[in-house]
Design an enzyme around this catalytic site. Structure first.
Site, PDB file in Angstrom:
ATOM      1  N   CYS A   2      -0.211  51.998  18.285  1.00 27.78           N
ATOM      2  CA  CYS A   2      -0.723  53.283  17.826  1.00 27.78           C
ATOM      3  C   CYS A   2       0.421  54.244  18.071  1.00 27.78           C
ATOM      4  O   CYS A   2       1.423  54.293  19.021  1.00 27.78           O
ATOM      5  CB  CYS A   2      -1.760  54.076  18.650  1.00 27.78           C
ATOM      6  N   ARG A  27       4.009  51.623  14.323  1.00 28.55           N
ATOM      7  CA  ARG A  27       3.313  51.272  15.505  1.00 28.55           C
ATOM      8  C   ARG A  27       2.001  50.717  15.293  1.00 28.55           C
ATOM      9  O   ARG A  27       1.354  50.474  16.204  1.00 28.55           O
ATOM     10  CB  ARG A  27       3.532  52.365  16.427  1.00 28.55           C
ATOM     11  N   TRP A  76      -3.484  51.605  15.683  1.00 31.01           N
ATOM     12  CA  TRP A  76      -3.582  49.905  15.649  1.00 31.01           C
ATOM     13  C   TRP A  76      -4.805  49.651  16.364  1.00 31.01           C
ATOM     14  O   TRP A  76      -5.144  49.757  17.581  1.00 31.01           O
ATOM     15  CB  TRP A  76      -2.492  49.265  16.381  1.00 31.01           C
ATOM     16  N   ASN A 102      -2.833  56.311  22.888  1.00 31.47           N
ATOM     17  CA  ASN A 102      -2.084  55.090  22.938  1.00 31.47           C
ATOM     18  C   ASN A 102      -2.444  54.105  24.281  1.00 31.47           C
ATOM     19  O   ASN A 102      -2.101  54.641  25.227  1.00 31.47           O
ATOM     20  CB  ASN A 102      -0.817  55.027  22.459  1.00 31.47           C
ATOM     21  N   GLY A 103      -3.085  52.950  23.904  1.00 32.83           N
ATOM     22  CA  GLY A 103      -3.307  52.287  25.397  1.00 32.83           C
ATOM     23  C   GLY A 103      -4.704  51.849  25.336  1.00 32.83           C
ATOM     24  O   GLY A 103      -5.657  51.596  24.154  1.00 32.83           O
ATOM     25  N   GLU A 482      12.289  30.527  15.172  1.00 26.97           N
ATOM     26  CA  GLU A 482      12.716  32.102  14.880  1.00 26.97           C
ATOM     27  C   GLU A 482      12.217  32.091  13.352  1.00 26.97           C
ATOM     28  O   GLU A 482      11.490  32.910  12.791  1.00 26.97           O
ATOM     29  CB  GLU A 482      13.996  32.846  15.132  1.00 26.97           C
ATOM     30  N   LYS A 486       9.314  34.171  11.696  1.00 30.14           N
ATOM     31  CA  LYS A 486       9.538  35.292  10.732  1.00 30.14           C
ATOM     32  C   LYS A 486       8.843  34.795   9.444  1.00 30.14           C
ATOM     33  O   LYS A 486       8.124  35.724   8.757  1.00 30.14           O
ATOM     34  CB  LYS A 486      11.026  35.042  10.058  1.00 30.14           C
ATOM     35  N   GLU A 489       5.063  35.664   9.983  1.00 26.97           N
ATOM     36  CA  GLU A 489       4.112  36.645  10.103  1.00 26.97           C
ATOM     37  C   GLU A 489       4.364  37.848   8.900  1.00 26.97           C
ATOM     38  O   GLU A 489       3.582  38.387   8.520  1.00 26.97           O
ATOM     39  CB  GLU A 489       5.056  37.404  11.535  1.00 26.97           C
ATOM     40  N   HIS A 505       5.860  12.215  17.153  1.00 29.04           N
ATOM     41  CA  HIS A 505       4.751  11.808  18.279  1.00 29.04           C
ATOM     42  C   HIS A 505       3.532  12.538  17.670  1.00 29.04           C
ATOM     43  O   HIS A 505       2.862  12.653  18.721  1.00 29.04           O
ATOM     44  CB  HIS A 505       5.473  12.430  19.626  1.00 29.04           C
ATOM     45  N   LYS A 605       4.457  47.214  15.612  1.00 27.41           N
ATOM     46  CA  LYS A 605       5.984  46.884  16.152  1.00 27.41           C
ATOM     47  C   LYS A 605       5.920  46.836  17.718  1.00 27.41           C
ATOM     48  O   LYS A 605       6.834  46.137  18.098  1.00 27.41           O
ATOM     49  CB  LYS A 605       6.625  48.195  15.557  1.00 27.41           C
TER      50      LYS A 605
END
Ligand code: F6R
Length: 610
Positions: A2, A27, A76, A102-103, A482, A486, A489, A505, A605
């Site tokens: 947010c 965000r 968000w 936000n939270g 990584e 990438k 996502e 294995h 983000k």
């Protein structure tokens, strides 16, 4: 998560709020809203599900909403699906208070029941709505008094912006465990969840601490601590350029940020290499403390964690000290073995990731010394660390990190060199060779980026795959992790990274004709071993895209279906080159699949909820 912004001044607030939200949209981007006060319309709230553009169009860029004071929010979702009604600002039943948040309010259910018993009707599923109604409940003609009572009643994490129609000259900001800054102007002031929202208007900011409450009018900002004592905050000048938070002709922020990496890397290392020596003046840790150090614990999440995995290989090799790398979200629950001789390296682009913050606080409680690698100056992680080394990547807007990852690696190399010299675990010859190579690495990164058309071509060959494996050994494996993140996502292709030797294995059962395996094999000492694993997957029908250094390219080309070559470098520095084709590959695949690259679904983000 947010983004929040508040403005009080003499200009029309709505366009300024929308502009701030546009810069904060990374965000959270499932819905957005503003509340603006004017004497004619009172407190007017406009909200819309979807991207900010929907709200923007609905209110004609803000032209429809008059008033010089207001709040804006881009969401968000945590409590309640993305919808108009769940978007913020949330209004109290009387319409007197508007709140952005936000939270997470952890005890919202109990408060909701309490308020319902007092006849309050809820309209949304959000935890934030309880705060708006609770303000009404406690309000007896004193806005500040009501805010303080609410803050005492709620548990959880918050950054709030609050406006009250009875006090239409002021905004109230309050923070606990969620970032909040104040931006100071001439005849106007801002509150915001990060500086990108305000740098177009002012570069003078201060950072609120947990428990702080700020009262903003057009001409003043008063800040109180949790004991309601007036406090003076240091004012900081933000040196990020406004253009750094704009696309500058690129189709996506991610593309721009990928291309910025050589420069960001250079900016991060150059001031710290003087006359062939790594100089880390910002570090207070001395040789005695380094010698006494029993181990290094690295704490981070996501891509920053992947830098930690590279760092484990690098630091253990160079320092001959044990290095453990922990996912921050697991650290607190694994009964970590930490002493007051443990150095905890905390890696975070945003400096606000709540899991990382919680883990480092636990490490501190257990006695560790905290050294953080952070991109956002003044962020909570930076402020709570004993030592901070900033990455000079500039603002990173795309949700998928690229230049922050590269600059975090740069700082790891500097730390490795600096500590190794202090500990006498490196010869001068080796030290000089690494320092010299570090300085030419940005040019080599540039050479890799110049191969982007080549990588775009491979992306066009493989973008229809539904599952892609990344294999490697040692640091090649760390880079594969990584590369895999990438890809998944931003392109939504299922992907896994495997230590190449581990494939047989179990996971090799997934390899069938047509499967795509990206094989990272830049580490010369492990090349032959890795190529045996490539043969194993090829003989089961996989297509293999190989990545290696130029000097091994010919050998690799004999076996793989397609190969990308990066310039030769020292093994330790390879991740900085190898990761670039991984980022470009993910980018172009996502582009070809029509994905929303800068704002992938379900992500945000800055992850400020646990
Ligand atoms: C992936 C990505 C995330 C972040 C993670 C940690 O592209 O960006 O995995 O790396 O959320 O964030 P910071 O570094 O801000 O703590």
């Amino acid at each position: 998560m947010c983004g929040i912004v508040g403005f009080v001044g003499r200009e029309e607030a709505a366009p300024i709020l929308l502009d701030g939200l546009a810069r904060l949209e990374y965000r959270g981007y499932d819905s957005a809203g503003i509340a603006v006060y004017s004497p004619e319309d009172g407190l007017r709230v406009e909200k819309a599900k979807g991207r900010l553009q929907v709200l923007f169009d609905k209110i004609h860029g803000g032209a429809d909403v008059k008033g010089h004071l207001g709040l804006g929010h881009t969401r968000w979702a945590t409590h309640g699906e993305p919808s108009d009604v769940n978007a913020h600002p949330q209004l109290s039943e009387s319409g007197r208070f508007a709140v952005i948040h936000n939270g997470i309010i952890e005890n919202y259910v109990e408060i909701k029941e309490f308020l319902q018993e007092h006849g309050v009707t809820f309209v949304s599923e959000t935890d934030t709505e309880v705060v708006a109604h609770l303000l009404d409940y406690y309000y007896k003609d004193d806005m500040m008094d009501a805010v303080v009572k609410v803050l005492h009643r709620i548990n959880g994490a918050y950054a709030f912006g609050i406006v009250c129609a009875d006090c239409p000259d002021r905004l109230i900001a309050a923070r606990k465990d969620s970032p909040l800054i104040i931006g100071y102007g001439d005849g106007f002031n801002f509150l915001a969840s990060d500086v990108t929202a305000v740098i177009k208007y002012t570069r003078e900011v201060s950072y609120l601490d947990d428990g702080d409450i700020a009262v903003l009018t057009a001409d003043s900002v008063e800040i109180y601590d949790s004991l309601l004592q007036r406090v003076e905050k240091a004012h900081h000048q933000v040196d990020w350029e406004v253009s750094a938070a704009e696309k500058g002709g690129y189709e996506h922020f991610m593309a721009k940020e990928i291309m910025e990496q050589p420069e960001a890397f250079r900016k991060t290392i150059s001031p710290r290499i003087q006359d062939g020596n790594v100089v880390l003046d910002d570090l207070k840790i001395d040789r005695a403390a380094l010698e006494a150090m029993d181990k290094i614990y690295i704490i981070a999440c996501g891509s920053s964690y992947h830098v930690g995995v590279v760092a484990k290989y690098t630091l253990e090799k160079m320092l001959r000290k044990p290095v453990e790398v922990a996912l921050a979200s697991e650290f607190r629950y694994c009964d970590p073995i930490v002493s007051n001789q443990t150095l905890c390296i905390v890696i975070s682009q945003s400096g606000e990731t709540i899991d990382t913050l919680a883990a480092m606080r636990e490490a501190k409680r257990l006695g560790a010394r905290l050294l953080s690698i952070v991109n956002v100056v003044g962020s909570t992680i930076a402020r709570e660390s004993d030592d901070v080394l900033y990455t000079w990547a500039g603002p990173e807007i795309a949700v998928a990190t690229t230049k922050a990852y590269s600059t975090q690696l740069a700082v790891i190399y500097l730390i490795a060199l600096y500590f190794a010299k202090q500990l006498n675990t490196i010869s001068m010859e080796e030290y000089d060779a690494i320092v010299a190579e570090l300085q030419v690495l940005p040019d080599k990164m540039q050479q890799v980026l110049e191969q982007k058309e080549n990588i775009q071509y491979y992306a066009s060959r493989y973008f229809n795959h539904e599952s892609i494996f990344f294999i490697g050994r040692n640091i090649d494996y760390a880079v594969g992790m990584e590369g895999s993140l990438k890809l998944k996502e931003i392109s939504y292709i299922h992907s896994e990274a495997y230590a190449a030797g581990e494939l047989k294995h179990g996971t090799i059962s997934l390899i069938e004709p047509g499967a795509l395996v990206v094989a990272l094999a830049g580490h010369a000492a492990l090349f032959e071993k890795l190529m045996s694993n490539v043969v194993e997957v090829k003989s089961r029908g996989a297509d293999v895209l190989g990545v290696t250094v130029a000097s091994l390219g010919k050998a690799m080309e004999k076996t793989v279906d397609a190969a990308v070559m990066v310039p030769d470098t020292l093994p330790m520095l390879l991740p900085s080159l190898e990761v670039l084709p991984m980022q470009l590959f993910a980018y172009y695949i996502a582009l070809m699949r029509g994905c929303d690259i800068d704002k992938p679904r379900n992500l945000a983000k800055s992850v400020t909820v646990e």
